[in-house]
Design an enzyme around this catalytic site. Sequence first.
Site, short mmCIF file in Angstrom:
data_model
loop_
_atom_site.label_atom_id
_atom_site.label_comp_id
_atom_site.label_asym_id
_atom_site.label_seq_id
_atom_site.Cartn_x
_atom_site.Cartn_y
_atom_site.Cartn_z
N HIS A 148 -97.60 15.72 -37.73
CA HIS A 148 -99.02 16.04 -37.60
C HIS A 148 -99.40 17.19 -38.54
CE1 HIS A 148 -96.55 18.47 -35.03
NE2 HIS A 148 -97.54 19.23 -34.60
N THR A 158 -100.19 33.10 -37.52
CA THR A 158 -99.41 32.74 -36.33
C THR A 158 -98.26 33.72 -36.17
OG1 THR A 158 -98.13 31.00 -35.23
CG2 THR A 158 -97.89 31.14 -37.60
N GLY A 159 -97.85 33.90 -34.93
CA GLY A 159 -96.67 34.71 -34.66
C GLY A 159 -95.46 33.83 -34.37
N LYS A 195 -89.29 14.97 -41.52
CA LYS A 195 -90.30 15.45 -40.58
C LYS A 195 -91.58 15.83 -41.32
CE LYS A 195 -91.28 18.75 -36.94
NZ LYS A 195 -90.97 20.06 -36.35
N ASP A 235 -103.89 25.28 -35.05
CA ASP A 235 -103.75 25.22 -33.60
C ASP A 235 -103.33 23.79 -33.32
OD1 ASP A 235 -103.80 26.80 -31.21
OD2 ASP A 235 -105.34 25.46 -30.49
N SER A 236 -102.28 23.66 -32.60
CA SER A 236 -101.74 22.33 -32.39
C SER A 236 -101.11 22.24 -31.02
CB SER A 236 -100.71 21.99 -33.47
OG SER A 236 -99.71 22.97 -33.50
N GLN A 247 -92.48 31.82 -35.21
CA GLN A 247 -91.58 31.77 -36.37
C GLN A 247 -91.24 30.34 -36.79
OE1 GLN A 247 -90.83 34.32 -38.46
NE2 GLN A 247 -92.37 35.24 -37.14
#
EC number: 3.6.1.66
Length: 200
Positions: free
Chosen positions: A182, A8-9, A177, A69-70, A11
């Site tokens: 998720h 992923t990009g 959290k 992917d969310s 941050q």
Amino acid sequence: MKKIVLATGNQGKVREMADLLSDFGFEVLAQSEFNVSEVAETGTTFIENAIIKARHAAQETGLPAIADDSGLEVDFLKGAPGIYSARYAGEKASDQENLEKLLAAMEGVPEAERTARFHCVLVLMRHENDPTPIVCHGKWEGRILTEAHGENGFGYDPIFFVPEDNCASAELEPARKKQLSHRGKALKSLFAQLSAQTAQ
């Protein structure tokens, strides 16, 4: 400590995932450390997009790769923004622009109809041609607030109400959290599967 590339990009995701994965003995390396190019998310589901991203990162780095992917699924909007959560207000939209577009779309919608969930799909590919990638899901139920609250988190966290704690996701401490989210749930599922495989 085992090395794994995070495909992923984003941050915010890198920070959150590195924190979560370190609990399981992984050293997380962002794909940007290897100058891995962004890959087009051409899938129509969270699973398809996660596999595309994990395969690309594994191919470019030669290391195992994990991709997430969310997105946020809002019932009143028939599941939108869904896979387009990061680009809901446009291809280069900021978190703030996406959040404002969602608040505008939900304006005047009564509380009972503001139900939503964050949905995360995690894919671990041991190598680029892994025939059996590990796929895990995690969901976090809540509802959409009418205005932003809190400074923590990223994305839609300031407008996602967490019933368990009676506050916005962005008002939660990071450790809390991690327990509820998720992404945290999907990671727990991933490591349960990894543990089961290594025990065999």
